[in-house]
Every structure is written in C-alpha cells, then in structure tokens.
Design an enzyme around this catalytic site. Structure first.
Site, PDB file in Angstrom:
ATOM      1  N   HIS A 147       0.842  -1.198   0.000  1.00  0.00           N
ATOM      2  CA  HIS A 147       0.000   0.000   0.000  1.00  0.00           C
ATOM      3  C   HIS A 147       0.876   1.246   0.000  1.00  0.00           C
ATOM      4  O   HIS A 147       2.009   1.209   0.477  1.00  0.00           O
ATOM      5  CB  HIS A 147      -0.928   0.010   1.215  1.00  0.00           C
ATOM      6  CG  HIS A 147      -2.136  -0.848   1.028  1.00  0.00           C
ATOM      7  ND1 HIS A 147      -3.063  -0.600   0.050  1.00  0.00           N
ATOM      8  CD2 HIS A 147      -2.550  -1.965   1.663  1.00  0.00           C
ATOM      9  CE1 HIS A 147      -4.009  -1.527   0.115  1.00  0.00           C
ATOM     10  NE2 HIS A 147      -3.718  -2.366   1.077  1.00  0.00           N
ATOM     11  N   ARG A 413      -7.422  -9.750  -7.042  1.00  0.00           N
ATOM     12  CA  ARG A 413      -8.496  -8.868  -6.581  1.00  0.00           C
ATOM     13  C   ARG A 413      -8.795  -7.828  -7.649  1.00  0.00           C
ATOM     14  O   ARG A 413      -7.887  -7.283  -8.276  1.00  0.00           O
ATOM     15  CB  ARG A 413      -8.106  -8.160  -5.278  1.00  0.00           C
ATOM     16  CG  ARG A 413      -9.253  -7.274  -4.739  1.00  0.00           C
ATOM     17  CD  ARG A 413      -8.966  -6.734  -3.356  1.00  0.00           C
ATOM     18  NE  ARG A 413      -8.085  -5.588  -3.366  1.00  0.00           N
ATOM     19  CZ  ARG A 413      -8.338  -4.416  -2.757  1.00  0.00           C
ATOM     20  NH1 ARG A 413      -9.477  -4.241  -2.104  1.00  0.00           N
ATOM     21  NH2 ARG A 413      -7.469  -3.435  -2.798  1.00  0.00           N
ATOM     22  N   GLU A 535     -17.520  -3.714   1.823  1.00  0.00           N
ATOM     23  CA  GLU A 535     -16.665  -2.625   2.302  1.00  0.00           C
ATOM     24  C   GLU A 535     -17.403  -1.455   2.930  1.00  0.00           C
ATOM     25  O   GLU A 535     -17.026  -1.006   4.011  1.00  0.00           O
ATOM     26  CB  GLU A 535     -15.800  -2.111   1.141  1.00  0.00           C
ATOM     27  CG  GLU A 535     -14.871  -3.180   0.582  1.00  0.00           C
ATOM     28  CD  GLU A 535     -14.000  -2.652  -0.539  1.00  0.00           C
ATOM     29  OE1 GLU A 535     -12.980  -2.015  -0.243  1.00  0.00           O
ATOM     30  OE2 GLU A 535     -14.360  -2.882  -1.706  1.00  0.00           O
ATOM     31  N   ASP A 575     -12.573   1.104   4.204  1.00  0.00           N
ATOM     32  CA  ASP A 575     -13.587   1.899   3.512  1.00  0.00           C
ATOM     33  C   ASP A 575     -14.838   2.082   4.361  1.00  0.00           C
ATOM     34  O   ASP A 575     -15.502   3.115   4.270  1.00  0.00           O
ATOM     35  CB  ASP A 575     -13.934   1.255   2.171  1.00  0.00           C
ATOM     36  CG  ASP A 575     -12.879   1.543   1.113  1.00  0.00           C
ATOM     37  OD1 ASP A 575     -12.866   2.652   0.570  1.00  0.00           O
ATOM     38  OD2 ASP A 575     -12.050   0.658   0.861  1.00  0.00           O
ATOM     39  N   ARG A 613      -7.923  -5.564   7.550  1.00  0.00           N
ATOM     40  CA  ARG A 613      -7.547  -4.546   8.536  1.00  0.00           C
ATOM     41  C   ARG A 613      -6.337  -3.762   8.066  1.00  0.00           C
ATOM     42  O   ARG A 613      -5.436  -4.305   7.449  1.00  0.00           O
ATOM     43  CB  ARG A 613      -7.206  -5.198   9.882  1.00  0.00           C
ATOM     44  CG  ARG A 613      -8.307  -6.012  10.476  1.00  0.00           C
ATOM     45  CD  ARG A 613      -7.814  -6.826  11.672  1.00  0.00           C
ATOM     46  NE  ARG A 613      -7.578  -5.985  12.835  1.00  0.00           N
ATOM     47  CZ  ARG A 613      -6.428  -5.935  13.485  1.00  0.00           C
ATOM     48  NH1 ARG A 613      -5.390  -6.641  13.064  1.00  0.00           N
ATOM     49  NH2 ARG A 613      -6.288  -5.174  14.552  1.00  0.00           N
ATOM     50  N   ARG A 748      -8.798   6.891  -1.715  1.00  0.00           N
ATOM     51  CA  ARG A 748      -8.536   5.637  -1.020  1.00  0.00           C
ATOM     52  C   ARG A 748      -8.474   5.874   0.485  1.00  0.00           C
ATOM     53  O   ARG A 748      -8.041   6.935   0.949  1.00  0.00           O
ATOM     54  CB  ARG A 748      -7.222   5.020  -1.490  1.00  0.00           C
ATOM     55  CG  ARG A 748      -7.307   4.474  -2.900  1.00  0.00           C
ATOM     56  CD  ARG A 748      -6.101   3.634  -3.247  1.00  0.00           C
ATOM     57  NE  ARG A 748      -6.313   2.992  -4.526  1.00  0.00           N
ATOM     58  CZ  ARG A 748      -7.007   1.880  -4.696  1.00  0.00           C
ATOM     59  NH1 ARG A 748      -7.545   1.276  -3.657  1.00  0.00           N
ATOM     60  NH2 ARG A 748      -7.171   1.368  -5.885  1.00  0.00           N
TER      61      ARG A 748
END
Length: 916
Positions: A147, A413, A535, A575, A613, A748
């Site tokens: 990330h 994903r 989400e 989210d 998480r 995001r």
C-alpha cells in the site's frame, strides 16, 4: 531509590542515549556545531510549545522556523527523522530483551503466547482431542499487501537491521574491551552510513519492486520462524499427549502482484513475474538448506544402520564420488539437490548457485520433495539419531510443506464494476445480451446462471475487445497456466471489491469459466475460491442477505460442493471507516459477522472470514490478539485470514524474534477465540447490543455531518493536511485515488487516514464517539455504569475503546491547530477546526469516564513510555512540516523544499509507528 519499573527500562534509556549521542556526533562532524545547536534549540522550543502552547511560545517557534535557510531546514529535518528511526530500533530491541528476561526467569506465560493459550483452553475445560481436532482443520493466513504508505527504503531498513544486531550483541555477550570498541566503532559507522544514505526514493516504486520487498520478509523472518513455530506447537501438543504431526494450516499469503483494484500496473505479465520471483526465492532457500544439511549429516554406514528407503534414495543419487560411498545421507541429499536444481531451471529459468553433481529429473510437485526429505527424517528416527531429525531437517520439511514451489498464495483482486463491464462486453460481442449493465439484478442472475450451465465459451480470439476487457481476460488465462505450473495453491482466490449483490459473484464465476478455471457439467468444478469483499456501511448491512440469496441458487451450491462446502467472505475495515466513522464501522463489522455466522450455519456452509484490517486504528488496525478475541462468538471457528498492510509489515516482521512473536499471537488468539467462550464469560453480550446500536446511530450522524455534509470540508481536509504531497511521494505503485476526482468518496482510505495521522488529529480513529455518548447519556442520565460494564465485560467494546484510547494518546490539538492555519479561508478554518476540537474534548471526557481512568494508556505503560521517549523528537518534525508546506504552497519551487516535506512525512510516520 529507583522503582523496579525504572530499573527494567534503564537498558532502553541507555540504548537511546547511546544512539542519540552517536547521531549527535555525526551531525556535528558532518554539518557543524551550529546545526547541532539549531537542532537542540528547535527541540526545546517544541517541548515548550507542547507544555504551554501560549501565543508568545507559538510566535517564538514560528520565528525560529521561518528564519531557517533551505539547507538548514534539510539538515534539521534529517536529524529528527533519523533520531526517531534509531529510537524505534532501541524500543524493538528492548521488547526482545524483556521477553527473553521473562522467559529466562520462568515467569508465568504471557498473554498471546501459545503456552498461555493452552493454559486458557485447559482452564475452559476443553479436552486435548478437541484442541488437536481444531488444529487439524484450522487455517490461519496473514496476507501481505502493498500500500502507498510504506515509507522505508530497503537500504535504510538493512542498515537499521545491522544496528539492531549490534545492540543485541551487546545484550547477549560479555564483550571484551576490544570487542566493545569494535562494536562501538561499527555502530558509529552505521549511523554515519544512515546519515549519508538518501532517505527517499527518486522514483515511484513499481509493482515488481513491491514484490521483491515482500519477498525480503521471507528471507528475514518467515523461512526460519514459521517452521520454528510449527515445531513449538507440535512440542506443546506432545507434552500434552498428542503426537500427531500437524497439517500445514498456517501460511503467509500475498496480494502483491495480484491486487488489480485501482492499480492499472498489475497486469498478466506482472502476475507471471511475481510467481516466478516468489518461486525462485523458495527454491534458493531450499537449495541452501539442503547444502547445509549435507555438511551436517556426514553419517557413515560403517557406523550406523539406515532404512531400506534411504538406501534406495542414496543408490538412485547421481553422486558417484568414492569419498562419499559410505555416506548415504550425503549421497541422498546430493540427489535431492540435483533434482531441485533441475526443477528451478524448468519452472523459473534460473540456475542453482552451486552446480549439482550431475543432471537429474525435476520434481513434479513440492509433495514429492517433502516425501524424499521425510525418508531421511524417518531413517534417522528409526536408527538412533532422532535428535538429528529434529533440527534443520525438521524445519526444512515443514518449510517445503508450507511454502511449496510457489512461496505464498497470491490472491487476485478486482473491483466488481470492472468485472461487470468485462462480462457485459463478452455477452454483447457473443450476441447473447446487447446491454447487460441495463438489466436489473434478477435478470442478471438468471442470465449468468444460464451461461454458467453451458460449456459454450463467450470469448473468441477472433473478436476485438476493449483494453480493459483484454487485460482482465489475460489475468484469468495467465492464472490458469500458472496454477498448472506452480500448483493450485499458488493462486487459490479471486476477491471482488465493492461487492453488493449476488451477480457480482456470478460474474467472476463466468470469467473463471471462460479461462478454464470453472468446468461446467452435471457436477461442475470450481478451481478457485470466489470471495466477496463487503466494504461500505451499506454493503456490510447487505452481506448476510447477499450470501443467503446466493446459497439458495442451485448453480452456486453445486460450485461450493466442489470447494468442500467452504466459502470465504472478506470484510473491509478501511472503507467502512471512511464511509461511516470509527464507531459505526466497528459495530457494522461485528453485526455482519453475527449475521454471516447465522446464515452459513443455516445453509450448512463453513465460513472463513478474511479481515481487511489496516495498520492504523482508523483502518481497523490495533493489537491483533485483542482484535481476534473481540470477534463475536462462532465467527472464528479455527479459520481466519487477516491482511498485514504495507506500512506495518516491516515493524512486525523485519526482525525475526519480533516476527516470531507476531506469528505466535495469531495462532494463540485463533485457538482461544475458537475454543473458549471469550465473549460471554461474565454476562451475555447480546444484552449490550441495543446500547451499541444507539451509540452507532448517533456517531454515524455526527461523522457524516462533518465529513460529507459540511460545505467546504473537502477543501479544509486538503489544505490542512499534506494529502497532495503524500500523493506525490514515491512510496507505492498504487494511485492515491480510484478515480480522477477530489471527492472524499473516491479517495482511497489509506491516504485519507495517513493524512490525518500526519497532522496529529487521527480523526478517523475517534470522531463521533463523544457526541454519541453525550447524546445517549442525556437520554439515559444513569447510563454511565452500563457503559462501564460494557467496557469491563464485552471484549468487542473494550477493544474498540482501547484502540481509541491509543489513538487519542497520539493526537495533539495544539500541533493540529498549526496545520489548520494552512487553510486559506479563515471562516472555514474556524468552523471546521472548532467542531473537531469540541468533539475531541467530548470524546476524551467520555472515554476516560467509561474507562474510569485519569489519563490515556493507563493499561498500556509500554506505549505510554514509548510516546514519552519519542514525541519530543517528533513534534519538531510536525512544526517543520507546517513551515515547509507553507513555503511550498506559496509558490516556492526549490526541490529541497519538496524533498524536505517528504522527509518529514517519513519521520512522522516512523515516530507514530504506523502511518495509514
């Protein structure tokens, strides 16, 4: 007289003083005494600001910072950033030191240890066979993700690891004066190396860079510590009377190289290279271990007996050296090495570092390799050398069982909207449906169900498709080939982001069918798990109904039959928090789990939850042990997957001992959550649900009212935080927003939380709680004892509030007010910051009242001490960042200013110890 607690922490203070002195000497030597004095002046001014915060102190600090030249600013920023990194090293080393002291002293088992878990399970009256049965069907998988908040460079991390090893050496060894001087000199050289190493990357990371960074943690920790953990667990079971070998229930997963949601740089070619790099890493580890075993097992057949199977294995070896004619284990290992070298050449087009003695046939599977190694272990045990089988060989066999030829299972994903567009184009080009996206949900389900039943493909190589659809199909076609190459375990899962209906799952099933990963027929077979990711708040509320609906579809139940009637569901913490706030997100996640547990039980399907998480509390983070035990009863059931987000992977797994502890916690918590009624030990949790529902309703309204309903809030957020500067950092391959939009909805969750952390507000980790409790207490004037009882007796509520306590301890409203000064509209600044400040005060007041405490972190003295040590050196970075942001936004285009901002971001993230 020193208290015992003071004495325990004295080694930590000594390490921090030592590293601080070495850094100070380096700054003096490299930058001059004037810079050293300037650093100290700014530190003292920041401490005074934190203590008093008066206007005159603020003005004095501003004057000091405004007067800094650009070169002075860079030197000062670097000094504070490096001190925080060094303090973190000292803290980690102290944790290891205290754990070893605890174990050496024979103290009672620690919370989160396997020993403590076994004790708790026994105290709960759980029989050993129930524990063994739980482990036989268990599944525990931490999943590494990449990330855009992992701010540390590998070069910096490696230097930090070397410093940690030298501190560890000082702890464990009685050094001679000469050795002490050598250790001191090497520490000084490493600190100088850090000072002269560029903190930030000149270019944005590519996906393959992230893949390589992820693989590094296998070399640092997972290859060695995961097999050791299995051994510890098996030994504990043996002590309690169960001697069975455990199945490989615990492995490390990864999204890196397979997560396409919002990342256009993850392609089929990237996926292929990811699997190749991962596989090569596993093979190279095995080859080195087999070579080492050859040195360790020079056992002579003139002195020992061996099993017939080992004799056959050694005789089949291409090793014909007369020097090893009587050494069957070495000859067998030479043959295994030769076959493994042939395997890596065939699968990964790579040659073994050491050439094999001769050519040999490659291994068809990892199981075949493990079987050959097991022949050695069995022969040793049968012939008086069991101790030799319990060392490196035992760990290597377990490593092969866990890591296979693929290293880590990679999840695919993608966003459900992308799947829908790809399916719509396939159907339209095949002449089956002109406008799939215009259909309602019922019509979509009917059409997809019919398509899944027919063997006729929709895709044709002779038709043209959009770039997006070609890219999606290429991923699935590549996955089919990669599974054949590396085994089914290499690519087991397809995750659907933003799932909100049954058709989202069926669309992926159709794409899998097009690529040969779903075989239709009377008894259809599904090769990969289809995993919905719920989400947003609304999606979490629909999770139970969606799964209930899809389980009623005969076509999907047939597919589940081929997956052993198991279904995984992923829940998104990040989210949902951005959508509904901290309190409501936590409550809706809890309720979704309760709802899913009931739905799955009613349909006779086994549920495995995947918890998405983050590292920070604002993204669902916090201590893993408490988080797992805070799950509703029945939600764990021996199986759990949990993301380990990019920004905290290094802090958890870069050090082998710290990594082992974190891996142990995951297993211990999973066993305890499965086998003990942790939720209802004192009183039934259901009694608290109505109160929690009302608190959530009020918190949701407060949070949405600020973030989504306050005119100008987006402007305030963007101007009062370094969001745009974070987006320009070269710290990840993924864009900061899903779309080219400035709306918070499209941002995001990661940079959203990261930005609030930088300005020391941590708003996503607490906002709305104060208003919620205040409103509830106004309606229930005698309600405080109820909330206090919830805190004491309900693990979910206690964990929620403990995490909020931890966040609030890291906030600083005085520093946040300086960031608010960056907002150009004074009225907007006053309105929004005024509301935030009022809510913060209300939240602090009610949280401490419920906890019956006078201050934050009353139950977490380790973190309290850590904050006390680090914040005097982090606060100056915040003040410097504000000044640099002001210069940058006023039009200054000096590259040093942008670089200085990025270094402050790095340093503050290091000081907070999580970023987003």
């Amino acid at each position: 007289m020193n208290t015992p607690e003071f004495d325990k922490d004295e080694p930590l203070r000594q390490d921090i003083r030592l590293l601080g002195r070495l850094l100070g000497d380096t700054v003096r030597e490299q930058e001059g005494q004037a810079i050293f004095d300037l650093v100290e002046s700014i530190r003292q001014a920041a401490v005074l600001f934190a203590r008093e915060g008066e206007d005159r102190v603020r003005a004095g600090l501003n004057e000091l910072l405004v007067g800094l030249s650009r070169d002075e600013t860079m030197s000062v920023v670097r000094a504070f950033s490096y001190f925080l990194q060094l303090a973190n090293i000292a803290e980690d080393q102290h944790h290891i030191r205290r754990r070893r002291a605890h174990e050496i002293a024979g103290s009672p088992a620690r919370e989160g240890s396997l020993q403590k878990a076994f004790e708790s399970i026994r105290e709960a009256g759980v029989a050993l066979d129930a524990l063994a049965a739980c482990l036989r069907q268990a599944r525990v998988v931490p999943v590494l993700t990449a990330h855009p908040t992992e701010v540390q460079r590998q070069s910096t991390l490696q230097c930090q690891h070397a410093i940690a090893r030298l501190l560890d050496q000082r702890d464990r060894l009685q050094l001679t004066p000469e050795e002490q001087a050598e250790n001191d000199g090497e520490l000084a050289r490493l600190v100088l190396t850090l000072w002269q190493t560029r903190l930030m990357r000149p270019n944005r990371l590519k996906v393959i860079d992230e893949v390589k960074n992820g693989i590094n943690f296998f070399h640092e920790t997972f290859f060695t510590e995961l097999p050791r953990l299995y051994g510890q667990l098996e030994d504990l079971l043996a002590e309690n009377g169960d001697l069975e070998e455990l199945p490989p229930f615990f492995c490390i997963g990864s999204w890196i190289g397979g997560d396409r949601d919002g990342n256009p740089f993850v392609t089929a070619d990237i996926l292929c290279e990811t699997l190749r790099l991962q596989s090569a890493a596993a093979f190279n580890f095995y080859l080195e271990e087999i070579h080492a075993l050859g040195r360790e097992l020079p056992l002579s057949q003139l002195l020992i007996q061996v099993s017939p199977q080992l004799t056959a294995l050694s005789e089949a070896s291409p090793d014909t050296s007369p020097q090893r004619a009587d050494e069957p284990y070495r000859r067998a290992l030479a043959g295994i090495y030769a076959r493994l070298a042939a395997t890596i050449r065939a699968l990964d087009h790579q040659h073994a570092l050491r050439h094999p003695v001769a050519e040999a046939a490659p291994y068809p599977t990892a199981d075949a390799l493990a079987a050959d190694l097991s022949i050695l272990a069995t022969s040793l045990r049968q012939n008086g050398a069991a101790r030799l089988a319990r060392g490196r060989l035992r760990r290597l066999i377990r490593a092969v069982q866990v890591f296979g030829f693929h290293l880590a299972p990679v999840d695919l994903r993608q966003n459900s909207d992308v799947h829908a567009r790809s399916v719509a184009e396939l159907l339209a080009r095949a002449g089956c449906c002109a406008d799939y996206e215009a259909l309602d949900e019922a019509a979509r389900i009917a059409l997809l169900g019919a398509e899944l039943a027919t063997p006729r493909p929709l895709y044709s190589p002779w038709l043209d498709y959009s770039e997006e659809t070609r890219g999606e199909l290429a991923i699935f076609f590549a996955a089919q080939k990669l599974r054949q190459r590396y085994g089914a375990a290499a690519l087991p899962n397809c995750i659907i982001s933003k799932t909100d209906g049954v058709s989202d799952l069926l669309e992926v099933a159709l794409l899998l069918k097009e690529s040969g990963l779903l075989l239709p027929g009377a008894e259809p077979r599904l090769a990969m798990n289809i995993i919905p990711l719920f989400e947003t708040i609304d999606d979490l509320r629909q999770a139970g109904p969606v799964m209930d609906a899809i389980f009623t579809l005969p076509c999907y139940r047939q597919l589940l039959k081929s997956r052993n009637e198991e279904q995984e569901v992923m829940l998104g913490y990040s989210d949902s928090n951005k959508d509904g706030g901290f309190l409501t997100s936590g409550w809706e996640l809890y309720q979704a789990e309760v709802q899913l547990t009931r739905v799955f039980a009613r349909h006779g399907v086994r549920l495995r939850l995947f918890h998405g998480r983050g590292g920070s509390v604002g993204r669902g983070g916090g201590p893993s042990y408490q988080a797992i035990l805070a799950q509703p009863a029945g939600a764990v059931s021996g199986q759990i997957r949990i993301t380990e987000q990019g920004e905290v992977i290094a802090s958890k797994y870069a050090n082998p001992e710290v990594g082992r502890r974190n891996l142990e916690i995951l297993v211990a918590a999973t066993l305890e959550a499965t086998l003990t009624d942790h939720e209802n030990q004192v009183e039934r949790a259901e009694a608290f649900h109505p109160v929690m529902e009302e608190l959530s309703r009020r918190a949701f309204a407060a949070y949405r009212g600020l973030v989504y309903e306050t005119p100008g809030f987006t402007t305030y957020f963007r101007e009062s935080t370094p969001l745009s500067e974070i987006a320009n950092l070269n710290i990840g391959s993924r864009p900061a927003s899903r779309k080219k939009s400035e709306a918070i909805e499209d941002l995001r969750a990661i940079p959203w939380v990261f930005s609030w952390a930088q300005c020391r507000l941590m708003l996503p980790g607490w906002y709305g709680f104060g208003t919620a409790v205040n409103g509830w207490l106004e309606a229930n004037p005698d309600g405080l004892p109820v909330l206090q009882r919830m805190y004491r007796h309900w693990p979910f509520f206690r964990t929620l509030l403990s995490n909020m306590d931890m966040v609030l301890a890291k906030t600083d409203l005085a520093i946040a007010s300086r960031y608010a000064e960056l907002v150009t509209d004074p009225a907007l600044r006053q309105q929004v910051f005024g509301r935030i400040q009022a809510e913060w005060e209300l939240t602090c007041q009610h949280l401490l009242a419920i906890e019956a405490q006078q201050d934050f972190l009353a139950d977490n003295l380790l973190l309290k001490r850590s904050i006390r040590n680090r914040f005097p050196y982090m606060d100056p970075l915040n003040h410097l960042q504000v000044e640099l942001l002001r210069r940058h936004r006023s039009g200054a285009r000096d590259e040093r200013i942008a670089r200085g901002i990025h270094i402050t971001i790095n340093g503050i993230a290091a000081g907070l110890r999580n970023s987003g």
